[in-house]
Design a protein around this motif. Structure first.
Motif, PDB file in Angstrom:
ATOM      1  N   LEU A   1       0.832  -1.202   0.000  1.00 33.99           N
ATOM      2  CA  LEU A   1       0.000   0.000   0.000  1.00 33.99           C
ATOM      3  C   LEU A   1       0.867   1.253   0.000  1.00 33.99           C
ATOM      4  O   LEU A   1       0.604   2.213  -0.722  1.00 33.99           O
ATOM      5  N   GLU A   2       1.929   1.223   0.796  1.00 36.52           N
ATOM      6  CA  GLU A   2       2.849   2.364   0.845  1.00 36.52           C
ATOM      7  C   GLU A   2       3.515   2.576  -0.504  1.00 36.52           C
ATOM      8  O   GLU A   2       3.706   3.729  -0.940  1.00 36.52           O
ATOM      9  N   ASP A   3       3.861   1.490  -1.182  1.00 34.79           N
ATOM     10  CA  ASP A   3       4.451   1.610  -2.518  1.00 34.79           C
ATOM     11  C   ASP A   3       3.508   2.352  -3.461  1.00 34.79           C
ATOM     12  O   ASP A   3       3.934   3.203  -4.244  1.00 34.79           O
ATOM     13  N   TRP A   4       2.223   2.023  -3.380  1.00 31.34           N
ATOM     14  CA  TRP A   4       1.260   2.646  -4.291  1.00 31.34           C
ATOM     15  C   TRP A   4       0.964   4.088  -3.903  1.00 31.34           C
ATOM     16  O   TRP A   4       0.696   4.927  -4.771  1.00 31.34           O
ATOM     17  N   VAL A   5       1.022   4.395  -2.627  1.00 33.82           N
ATOM     18  CA  VAL A   5       0.917   5.806  -2.214  1.00 33.82           C
ATOM     19  C   VAL A   5       2.064   6.600  -2.825  1.00 33.82           C
ATOM     20  O   VAL A   5       1.871   7.692  -3.379  1.00 33.82           O
ATOM     21  N   ASN A   6       3.260   6.027  -2.751  1.00 32.72           N
ATOM     22  CA  ASN A   6       4.428   6.706  -3.317  1.00 32.72           C
ATOM     23  C   ASN A   6       4.325   6.830  -4.834  1.00 32.72           C
ATOM     24  O   ASN A   6       4.758   7.841  -5.407  1.00 32.72           O
ATOM     25  N   ARG A   7       3.762   5.815  -5.478  1.00 30.57           N
ATOM     26  CA  ARG A   7       3.605   5.891  -6.939  1.00 30.57           C
ATOM     27  C   ARG A   7       2.597   6.972  -7.318  1.00 30.57           C
ATOM     28  O   ARG A   7       2.744   7.655  -8.332  1.00 30.57           O
ATOM     29  N   ALA A   8       1.557   7.115  -6.513  1.00 32.66           N
ATOM     30  CA  ALA A   8       0.571   8.158  -6.781  1.00 32.66           C
ATOM     31  C   ALA A   8       1.209   9.549  -6.664  1.00 32.66           C
ATOM     32  O   ALA A   8       0.984  10.427  -7.503  1.00 32.66           O
ATOM     33  N   LEU A   9       2.022   9.744  -5.636  1.00 34.83           N
ATOM     34  CA  LEU A   9       2.701  11.035  -5.464  1.00 34.83           C
ATOM     35  C   LEU A   9       3.743  11.249  -6.563  1.00 34.83           C
ATOM     36  O   LEU A   9       3.951  12.378  -7.028  1.00 34.83           O
ATOM     37  N   GLU A  10       4.392  10.171  -6.981  1.00 30.89           N
ATOM     38  CA  GLU A  10       5.344  10.280  -8.083  1.00 30.89           C
ATOM     39  C   GLU A  10       4.618  10.644  -9.381  1.00 30.89           C
ATOM     40  O   GLU A  10       5.142  11.411 -10.197  1.00 30.89           O
ATOM     41  N   ALA A  11       3.409  10.121  -9.541  1.00 30.85           N
ATOM     42  CA  ALA A  11       2.605  10.520 -10.697  1.00 30.85           C
ATOM     43  C   ALA A  11       2.329  12.022 -10.649  1.00 30.85           C
ATOM     44  O   ALA A  11       2.329  12.699 -11.686  1.00 30.85           O
ATOM     45  N   GLY A  12       2.111  12.543  -9.451  1.00 24.83           N
ATOM     46  CA  GLY A  12       1.922  13.986  -9.305  1.00 24.83           C
ATOM     47  C   GLY A  12       3.158  14.760  -9.708  1.00 24.83           C
ATOM     48  O   GLY A  12       3.066  15.808 -10.370  1.00 24.83           O
ATOM     49  N   ARG A  13       4.330  14.252  -9.319  1.00 28.09           N
ATOM     50  CA  ARG A  13       5.585  14.931  -9.704  1.00 28.09           C
ATOM     51  C   ARG A  13       5.771  14.893 -11.212  1.00 28.09           C
ATOM     52  O   ARG A  13       6.121  15.910 -11.825  1.00 28.09           O
ATOM     53  N   ILE A  14       5.539  13.743 -11.806  1.00 28.81           N
ATOM     54  CA  ILE A  14       5.718  13.599 -13.246  1.00 28.81           C
ATOM     55  C   ILE A  14       4.707  14.458 -13.998  1.00 28.81           C
ATOM     56  O   ILE A  14       5.025  15.066 -15.034  1.00 28.81           O
ATOM     57  N   ASN A  15       3.492  14.533 -13.484  1.00 29.40           N
ATOM     58  CA  ASN A  15       2.498  15.388 -14.140  1.00 29.40           C
ATOM     59  C   ASN A  15       2.911  16.853 -14.090  1.00 29.40           C
ATOM     60  O   ASN A  15       2.714  17.603 -15.056  1.00 29.40           O
ATOM     61  N   LEU A  16       3.506  17.264 -12.963  1.00 30.07           N
ATOM     62  CA  LEU A  16       3.984  18.641 -12.852  1.00 30.07           C
ATOM     63  C   LEU A  16       5.050  18.913 -13.909  1.00 30.07           C
ATOM     64  O   LEU A  16       5.043  19.968 -14.568  1.00 30.07           O
ATOM     65  N   ARG A  17       5.943  17.969 -14.093  1.00 30.67           N
ATOM     66  CA  ARG A  17       6.984  18.104 -15.121  1.00 30.67           C
ATOM     67  C   ARG A  17       6.348  18.151 -16.514  1.00 30.67           C
ATOM     68  O   ARG A  17       6.769  18.948 -17.370  1.00 30.67           O
ATOM     69  N   THR A  18       5.338  17.330 -16.731  1.00 32.21           N
ATOM     70  CA  THR A  18       4.679  17.301 -18.032  1.00 32.21           C
ATOM     71  C   THR A  18       3.964  18.611 -18.316  1.00 32.21           C
ATOM     72  O   THR A  18       4.023  19.142 -19.432  1.00 32.21           O
ATOM     73  N   MET A  19       3.295  19.155 -17.306  1.00 36.12           N
ATOM     74  CA  MET A  19       2.627  20.453 -17.481  1.00 36.12           C
ATOM     75  C   MET A  19       3.646  21.562 -17.720  1.00 36.12           C
ATOM     76  O   MET A  19       3.370  22.524 -18.448  1.00 36.12           O
ATOM     77  N   GLU A  20       4.814  21.431 -17.100  1.00 32.51           N
ATOM     78  CA  GLU A  20       5.887  22.399 -17.348  1.00 32.51           C
ATOM     79  C   GLU A  20       6.313  22.349 -18.812  1.00 32.51           C
ATOM     80  O   GLU A  20       6.532  23.389 -19.453  1.00 32.51           O
ATOM     81  N   LEU A  21       6.438  21.136 -19.349  1.00 34.20           N
ATOM     82  CA  LEU A  21       6.786  20.975 -20.764  1.00 34.20           C
ATOM     83  C   LEU A  21       5.719  21.595 -21.659  1.00 34.20           C
ATOM     84  O   LEU A  21       6.043  22.287 -22.644  1.00 34.20           O
ATOM     85  N   LEU A  22       4.453  21.365 -21.322  1.00 36.92           N
ATOM     86  CA  LEU A  22       3.375  21.903 -22.141  1.00 36.92           C
ATOM     87  C   LEU A  22       3.337  23.423 -22.063  1.00 36.92           C
ATOM     88  O   LEU A  22       3.117  24.099 -23.075  1.00 36.92           O
ATOM     89  N   ASP A  23       3.567  23.961 -20.871  1.00 39.89           N
ATOM     90  CA  ASP A  23       3.619  25.414 -20.724  1.00 39.89           C
ATOM     91  C   ASP A  23       4.721  25.997 -21.598  1.00 39.89           C
ATOM     92  O   ASP A  23       4.515  26.997 -22.302  1.00 39.89           O
ATOM     93  N   ALA A  24       5.890  25.373 -21.577  1.00 41.57           N
ATOM     94  CA  ALA A  24       7.000  25.845 -22.408  1.00 41.57           C
ATOM     95  C   ALA A  24       6.668  25.701 -23.890  1.00 41.57           C
ATOM     96  O   ALA A  24       6.976  26.586 -24.698  1.00 41.57           O
ATOM     97  N   ALA A  25       6.041  24.592 -24.245  1.00 41.21           N
ATOM     98  CA  ALA A  25       5.681  24.366 -25.646  1.00 41.21           C
ATOM     99  C   ALA A  25       4.737  25.452 -26.147  1.00 41.21           C
ATOM    100  O   ALA A  25       4.939  26.029 -27.229  1.00 41.21           O
ATOM    101  N   ASN A  26       3.713  25.747 -25.365  1.00 42.10           N
ATOM    102  CA  ASN A  26       2.730  26.749 -25.789  1.00 42.10           C
ATOM    103  C   ASN A  26       3.303  28.161 -25.800  1.00 42.10           C
ATOM    104  O   ASN A  26       3.092  28.920 -26.755  1.00 42.10           O
ATOM    105  N   THR A  27       4.042  28.516 -24.746  1.00 44.22           N
ATOM    106  CA  THR A  27       4.516  29.903 -24.654  1.00 44.22           C
ATOM    107  C   THR A  27       5.682  30.174 -25.602  1.00 44.22           C
ATOM    108  O   THR A  27       5.799  31.278 -26.131  1.00 44.22           O
ATOM    109  N   GLU A  28       6.543  29.188 -25.817  1.00 41.63           N
ATOM    110  CA  GLU A  28       7.648  29.385 -26.754  1.00 41.63           C
ATOM    111  C   GLU A  28       7.161  29.425 -28.195  1.00 41.63           C
ATOM    112  O   GLU A  28       7.778  30.061 -29.056  1.00 41.63           O
ATOM    113  N   THR A  29       6.038  28.768 -28.467  1.00 43.44           N
ATOM    114  CA  THR A  29       5.499  28.736 -29.822  1.00 43.44           C
ATOM    115  C   THR A  29       4.575  29.915 -30.089  1.00 43.44           C
ATOM    116  O   THR A  29       4.649  30.551 -31.151  1.00 43.44           O
ATOM    117  N   PHE A  30       3.721  30.219 -29.122  1.00 44.60           N
ATOM    118  CA  PHE A  30       2.672  31.222 -29.354  1.00 44.60           C
ATOM    119  C   PHE A  30       2.815  32.473 -28.493  1.00 44.60           C
ATOM    120  O   PHE A  30       2.005  33.396 -28.614  1.00 44.60           O
TER     121      PHE A  30
END
Length: 538
Positions: A186-215
């Motif tokens: 259960l603890e492993d999956w809690v950590n995976r859920a939080l890691e998904a949050g970290r990865i999503n933050l990185r992904t949104m950062e990429l999308l923000d850069a993609a949109n603002t650098e392009t448009f």
């Protein structure tokens, strides 16, 4: 059929016969089979990477295919079946390139020759609670899976504009493979859920850069809600690149392009604003399509979610792109909008001009932080008492009027930040300003949640406090899987006291909910008066 991935799931538990969204049993089982095929693909892809074999196109395919299983994206069984076959083709290509022989059953899966056979295969591999050895672990597995779908959507948008990160792809693949593991705690999956949050933050950062650098960085912009006489095209969804390509192809053609739903913030981007025929905004949130689309006198382009099953009165005018699909609806595979343009000219569009109201958009992080000194001074002087982030996904339930009433009751010395389609409950209300700072600031799409996070972090730094000590309350509405990914990002950042509604996710067990309540003080919304009082008193 078992589907509980969205907020409107039947009886607050799960859709078991047909999706409330309109998804059929057949499509649901094919989407489950697609996830199964992507687990096998991911296993082989990870092993291939260990041997130095990488393929960017395969990674982008993973995002598009997973995106197609998000709520209100693809209802077409033939399209889903094609994704399944392509997942297996990619798997075998990587397997052969890397010389991989030892794999699990998922990586040996072969789709049936017929659609009916595939549907039966989907029923066999579907993730259901009765198959789970531990309900809380199963709950967190579903949480991670749904977050992956949201991450895939953001990564797909970013990749289309050339922004990628191998770490994002690796996490997605490993998390998919882990869905079939029974040796994680259960603890492993809690950590995976939080890691998904970290990865999503990185992904949104990429999308923000993609949109603002392009448009360019969005700038505060007035957007008319009226229309101009002449041919018209309506663009819904989220994808700015698709809109840009359409604007290029319609330039000088005498056609006005209108945004719908989450495309409203597009009006704030400098490179899109250059197109004078990008005129205004039509309609409101996704769930109102059956009421709003019949009256639009032109073709309708769905770039991404959220697509409602189209009525016959306008179905022949709908065009889909990318992962979006519906049986009998025309699909544009290569961003060639010729048939859309021809239809717009033939239909003729609006007969006369209509002024209508105007709304403001374009208050993304760059615009807000450019006046951070004024905001900080207003807080220090007491002119601004509190900030409320009221945003997220909209939906059809009447209880969602809570968000309208909440904003209407926010005291005049407080500022409301908003984003995503939840804003359409109140986006056209005149809340005035505080010393020249508008009291209603539209940060953008759900895709722009990164902007909201950066604004909060920058203000916390300026005041030398933790984010949780800011005069800021998050009143979040959720509907689909991108919202799940964003919530995990907020929890990863340690942000507490979030009020979530209109209901709690059906895939969270009581134990998981209690954990979130105890650690993060995550709670469901109550009434506007009670929640306002609690937020302003802390």
């Amino acid at each position: 059929m078992f589907c509980n991935q969205c907020e409107q799931t039947a009886k607050g538990q799960a859709c078991t016969k047909i999706g409330v969204c309109g998804k059929t049993h057949e499509v649901d089982e094919l989407q489950d089979l697609l996830v199964h095929a992507l687990v096998g693909f991911s296993e082989v892809s990870l092993k291939a990477e260990e041997k130095g074999v990488k393929d960017r196109e395969a990674n982008v395919f993973l995002c598009e295919a997973l995106f197609s299983t998000l709520t209100n994206v693809n209802f077409d069984p033939e399209r889903i079946a094609d994704y399944i076959r392509r997942a297996v083709e990619w798997r075998e290509t990587l397997k052969n390139k890397a010389g991989i022989s030892e794999v699990s059953d998922a990586a040996r899966f072969e789709p049936a020759a017929t659609l009916e056979g595939m549907i039966k295969q989907g029923e066999e591999v579907e993730l259901k609670p009765e198959k789970a050895r531990d309900p809380d672990i199963f709950s967190l597995k579903l949480t991670v899976l749904y977050a992956l779908k949201g991450i895939a959507a953001y990564a797909y948008h970013a990749a289309k504009l050339g922004k990628e990160d191998d770490e994002v792809y690796r996490f997605m693949k490993q998390a998919l493979v882990d869905l079939y593991r029974d040796d994680l705690s259960l603890e492993d999956w809690v950590n995976r859920a939080l890691e998904a949050g970290r990865i999503n933050l990185r992904t949104m950062e990429l999308l923000d850069a993609a949109n603002t650098e392009t448009f360019g960085h969005p700038v505060p912009t007035k957007v008319p809600l009226g229309h101009k006489a002449g041919p018209a095209i309506l663009v819904s969804g989220h994808d700015l690149k698709d809109l840009y390509e359409l604007l290029k192809q319609t330039e000088g053609q005498g056609i006005h392009v209108y945004t719908h739903g989450e495309m409203l913030p597009a009006h704030g981007y400098p490179e899109l604003k250059k197109f004078k025929h990008l005129y205004g905004h039509y309609g409101t949130a996704w769930q109102n399509q059956p009421k709003e689309f019949p009256a639009f006198p032109g073709p309708i382009v769905m770039t991404t979610n959220c697509l409602m099953p189209p009525k016959e009165s306008y179905k022949d005018r709908v065009f889909t792109l990318g992962p979006v699909g519906f049986p009998g609806v025309k699909h544009i595979p290569n961003e060639d909008f010729t048939p859309v343009i021809e239809m717009a000219k033939k239909m003729g569009g609006f007969e006369a001009d209509s002024a209508g109201k105007e709304v403001m958009t374009g208050f993304a992080r760059h615009a807000v932080l450019s006046v951070a000194d004024k905001i900080i001074d207003a807080v220090k002087s007491g002119a601004i008492r509190h900030f409320f982030l009221v945003g997220g996904c909209d939906g059809a339930k009447p209880v969602r009027n809570y968000y309208t009433e909440f904003v209407e009751k926010v005291p005049r010395d407080c500022v409301v930040l908003t984003l995503a389609c939840g804003k359409f409950r109140f986006f056209d209300k005149d809340l005035g300003d505080i010393g020249g700072i508008p009291r209603l600031l539209d940060i953008g799409q759900c895709n722009d949640a990164y902007s909201a996070v950066q604004i909060a972090l920058a203000l916390a730094k300026a005041f030398n406090v933790d984010v949780n000590d800011l005069p800021l309350s998050l009143i979040v509405s959720w509907y689909e899987q991108k919202a799940v990914a964003i919530l995990l990002s907020l929890l990863y950042l340690g942000i507490k006291n979030i009020r979530l509604g209109p209901s709690v996710p059906a895939f969270l067990t009581p134990n998981v909910l209690n954990f979130l309540a105890e650690k993060y003080n995550l709670r469901p919304i109550s009434t506007p008066d009670e929640d306002l009082k609690a937020c302003l008193s802390r």
